[in-house]
Design an enzyme around this catalytic site. Structure first.
Site, mmCIF file in Angstrom:
data_model
loop_
_atom_site.group_PDB
_atom_site.id
_atom_site.type_symbol
_atom_site.label_atom_id
_atom_site.label_comp_id
_atom_site.label_asym_id
_atom_site.label_seq_id
_atom_site.Cartn_x
_atom_site.Cartn_y
_atom_site.Cartn_z
ATOM 1 N N HIS A 198 -19.741 4.179 5.643
ATOM 2 C CA HIS A 198 -19.326 4.908 4.438
ATOM 3 C C HIS A 198 -20.502 5.709 3.901
ATOM 4 O O HIS A 198 -21.640 5.234 3.934
ATOM 5 C CB HIS A 198 -18.866 3.869 3.395
ATOM 6 C CG HIS A 198 -18.184 4.450 2.197
ATOM 7 N ND1 HIS A 198 -18.869 5.045 1.162
ATOM 8 C CD2 HIS A 198 -16.870 4.516 1.863
ATOM 9 C CE1 HIS A 198 -17.998 5.455 0.243
ATOM 10 N NE2 HIS A 198 -16.776 5.144 0.642
ATOM 11 N N CYS A 236 -15.601 9.952 3.382
ATOM 12 C CA CYS A 236 -15.139 9.786 2.001
ATOM 13 C C CYS A 236 -15.424 11.075 1.252
ATOM 14 O O CYS A 236 -16.572 11.387 0.937
ATOM 15 C CB CYS A 236 -15.860 8.599 1.351
ATOM 16 S SG CYS A 236 -15.427 8.397 -0.384
ATOM 17 N N HIS A 263 -11.215 8.597 3.602
ATOM 18 C CA HIS A 263 -10.957 8.284 2.192
ATOM 19 C C HIS A 263 -10.737 9.608 1.486
ATOM 20 O O HIS A 263 -11.675 10.395 1.366
ATOM 21 C CB HIS A 263 -12.174 7.625 1.544
ATOM 22 C CG HIS A 263 -12.392 6.202 1.952
ATOM 23 N ND1 HIS A 263 -13.419 5.440 1.432
ATOM 24 C CD2 HIS A 263 -11.713 5.397 2.799
ATOM 25 C CE1 HIS A 263 -13.367 4.225 1.963
ATOM 26 N NE2 HIS A 263 -12.347 4.174 2.799
ATOM 27 N N ASP A 308 -7.987 7.400 -2.131
ATOM 28 C CA ASP A 308 -9.112 6.662 -2.708
ATOM 29 C C ASP A 308 -8.899 6.550 -4.215
ATOM 30 O O ASP A 308 -7.780 6.694 -4.688
ATOM 31 C CB ASP A 308 -10.405 7.372 -2.303
ATOM 32 C CG ASP A 308 -11.606 6.441 -2.300
ATOM 33 O OD1 ASP A 308 -11.452 5.274 -2.687
ATOM 34 O OD2 ASP A 308 -12.690 6.886 -1.917
ATOM 35 N N HIS A 309 -9.956 6.289 -4.927
ATOM 36 C CA HIS A 309 -9.856 6.056 -6.378
ATOM 37 C C HIS A 309 -8.791 6.929 -7.044
ATOM 38 O O HIS A 309 -8.732 8.126 -6.791
ATOM 39 C CB HIS A 309 -11.175 6.412 -7.074
ATOM 40 C CG HIS A 309 -12.342 5.686 -6.526
ATOM 41 N ND1 HIS A 309 -13.616 5.918 -6.955
ATOM 42 C CD2 HIS A 309 -12.441 4.712 -5.582
ATOM 43 C CE1 HIS A 309 -14.450 5.142 -6.299
ATOM 44 N NE2 HIS A 309 -13.765 4.392 -5.449
ATOM 45 N N TYR A 322 -8.816 1.554 -8.846
ATOM 46 C CA TYR A 322 -7.867 0.970 -7.890
ATOM 47 C C TYR A 322 -6.557 0.513 -8.516
ATOM 48 O O TYR A 322 -5.987 -0.498 -8.139
ATOM 49 C CB TYR A 322 -8.540 -0.165 -7.106
ATOM 50 C CG TYR A 322 -9.510 0.395 -6.080
ATOM 51 C CD1 TYR A 322 -9.050 0.845 -4.846
ATOM 52 C CD2 TYR A 322 -10.860 0.524 -6.359
ATOM 53 C CE1 TYR A 322 -9.914 1.401 -3.916
ATOM 54 C CE2 TYR A 322 -11.745 1.071 -5.430
ATOM 55 C CZ TYR A 322 -11.251 1.504 -4.213
ATOM 56 O OH TYR A 322 -12.109 2.063 -3.296
HETATM 57 C C1 DNO Z 1 -15.442 2.418 -3.486
HETATM 58 C C2 DNO Z 1 -15.532 2.223 -2.054
HETATM 59 C C3 DNO Z 1 -16.844 1.620 -1.624
HETATM 60 C C4 DNO Z 1 -16.741 1.233 -0.166
HETATM 61 C C5 DNO Z 1 -17.981 0.659 0.387
HETATM 62 C C6 DNO Z 1 -17.866 0.522 1.882
HETATM 63 O O1 DNO Z 1 -14.429 2.552 -4.023
HETATM 64 O O2 DNO Z 1 -15.266 3.394 -1.379
HETATM 65 O O3 DNO Z 1 -17.099 0.514 -2.397
HETATM 66 O O4 DNO Z 1 -15.752 0.278 -0.018
HETATM 67 O O5 DNO Z 1 -19.084 1.423 0.088
HETATM 68 O O6 DNO Z 1 -18.734 -0.462 2.288
#
Ligand code: DNO
Length: 345
Positions: A198, A236, A263, A308-309, A322
Site C-alpha cells: 500500500h 490507492c 483502492h 475506499d473511505h 468505513y
Molecule cells: C486505510 C487503509 C490503510 C491500509 C494499510 C495497508 O484506510 O487504506 O490502513 O489498510 O495501510 O496496510
C-alpha cells in the site's frame, strides 16, 4: 475486476448482510485482528472468516492487512524470526484460498489525518488533512489519536520507536524492505498469493519518519527489488493522489500488470499539503477517477477493487472512513465506471 468490500469482523457495525446486498459484490477484504503484529495467525481464525463470508455467499480472497512489525521495518535483532512468522502467515493464507495480501511499510504510523469529522457544505463529514494543524500535535506527548495506527502503543513504546527511527534514513528503510521482500516473495509465489504493498498515506515523510512508497521513481525501484508478479501493488488513489506531483492516470497505466488491488476514492486538494476526502465521483474532487479506471482497463487490469473511505452521510456514525452508505455509493459508481469503460472498448 472483482468488487470487494472491507469488513472489520464481528465488531464491525457494517455486517456481512449489508455487504452482500451491494450489487455485484464478490467478497470481503478482512484480517484476523486477535493476534499482534509479528504473531502467526491460527489456521482456525483464518478459516472462521472464510466460513462466515461463504455462509453469506461472499468470497474471502483478499487480506488487508498482514501488518509488518516495526522491528522488521527498522531491522531489529528479531527481524529474521519475525520475517519467518510473516512467511508462515502467507503460507496459511494461501492454503485457505487467499489470493492477495495488502500490507504497508510505513514506520510507526499508518494513514494520518488531522481531522476526523471535517464538516462538508452538504452536511456530511469526512476525514481531512492539514499539515499545519498536524504539526501542532506532538505524537510523543500522546496528542495524537488517529484511526489508522496501532492504538496499543504505550507512550514509552512510542517514544522508543520514534527514537530508533530518528537515526534511520530512507536508504536504511529500503534495505530492510528489500530483505523482507527477498524472503517473502518466493513464499508468496509458492503459496499462490500476490503481495500488494500500500502507498504511504500521505505520500511524504512525517514527524521525521522516513517514507518511501510515495512516487513514481520509488515505485520503479520497488518493483525491481524483486521482479516478480507476486511482488505487486495496492494502487490507492486517495493516498497517492494527495500529492499533485503523482500523475495517477499515467501511473495506473504504467503499473497495471503489477496492480493486484485497487483502492478507489477521491480527495479534494485544498492547498499545499492539505486535502479532504470527498465522494468517489471525479466531479467531487481532484482526481480523474474515470481516467484512472480507463488507463487500468486499457492496460488489462484484472484485480480486486474496493471502494475506499467514504464520508459519513445520512446521519451515519461509525468507524471513521468505513461507514456503509457512502462506500456503497462508491461501489455502485465503480461498477458503473467499469461497465461503461469495458463496454465501450
Ligand atoms: C486505510 C487503509 C490503510 C491500509 C494499510 C495497508 O484506510 O487504506 O490502513 O489498510 O495501510 O496496510
Amino acid at each position: 475486476m472483482k468488487l470487494t468490500f472491507r469488513w472489520y469482523g464481528d465488531d464491525d457495525p457494517v455486517t456481512l448482510d449489508h455487504i452482500r446486498q451491494i450489487p455485484k459484490m464478490s467478497g470481503i477484504v478482512s484480517a484476523v485482528y486477535s493476534f499482534k503484529p509479528g504473531e502467526v495467525w491460527s489456521e482456525e481464525s483464518i478459516e472462521a472468516i472464510r466460513q462466515k463470508a461463504a455462509a453469506k455467499g461472499l468470497e474471502f480472497e483478499v487480506v488487508e492487512s498482514v501488518p509488518v512489525p516495526e522491528e522488521i521495518k527498522y531491522g531489529g535483532e528479531n527481524a529474521d524470526r519475525l520475517i519467518e512468522n510473516y512467511c508462515e502467515n502467507i503460507r496459511r493464507l494461501g492454503k485457505a484460498g487467499v489470493k492477495c495480501v495488502c500490507y504497508n511499510f510505513m514506520p510507526v504510523f499508518d494513514w494520518l489525518r488531522s481531522e476526523l469529522e471535517h464538516q462538508n457544505a452538504d452536511g456530511s463529514n469526512s476525514l481531512a488533512y492539514d499539515e499545519e494543524t498536524l504539526f501542532t500535535m506532538d505524537p510523543a506527548a500522546g496528542d495524537l489519536s488517529l484511526p489508522g495506527w496501532d492504538e496499543s502503543y504505550t507512550k514509552s513504546e512510542l517514544n522508543r520507536l520514534l527514537e530508533i527511527y530518528k537515526t534511520m534514513t530512507e536508504e536504511n528503510l529500503w534495505e530492510n524492505l528489500s530483505r523482507f521482500l527477498h524472503a517473502v516473495i518466493p513464499v508468496a509465489e509458492e503459496a499462490g498469493v500476490n503481495m500488494a504493498i500500500h502507498p504511504d498515506d500521505p505520500p511524504w515523510g512525517i514527524f521525521g519518519l522516513p517514507r518511501i512508497m510515495t512516487c513514481e521513481a520509488n515505485y520503479d525501484r520497488f518493483l525491481k527489488l524483486v521482479d516478480s508478479p507476486a511482488n505487486g501493488l495496492t494502487f490507492c488513489t486517495g493516498s497517492l493522489g494527495a500529492s499533485a506531483d503523482n500523475d495517477l492516470v499515467h501511473l495506473a497505466g504504467k503499473y497495471a500488470d503489477r496492480i493486484h488491488f485497487l483502492h478507489l476514492r477521491n480527495i479534494l486538494r485544498t492547498g499545499e499539503r492539505r486535502f479532504c476526502e470527498v465522494g468517489h465521483p471525479t466531479e467531487c474532487g481532484s482526481l480523474d477517477m474515470y481516467g484512472i479506471v480507463k488507463a487500468l482497463v486499457d492496460h488489462g487490469f484484472d484485480g480486486y477493487v474496493r471502494p475506499d473511505h467514504g464520508r459519513m452521510i445520512w446521519g451515519e456514525t461509525g468507524r471513521y472512513g468505513y461507514g456503509l452508505f457512502d462506500r456503497a455509493l462508491g461501489a455502485a459508481y465503480i461498477v458503473g465506471l467499469f461497465e461503461g469503460i469495458e463496454k465501450s472498448k
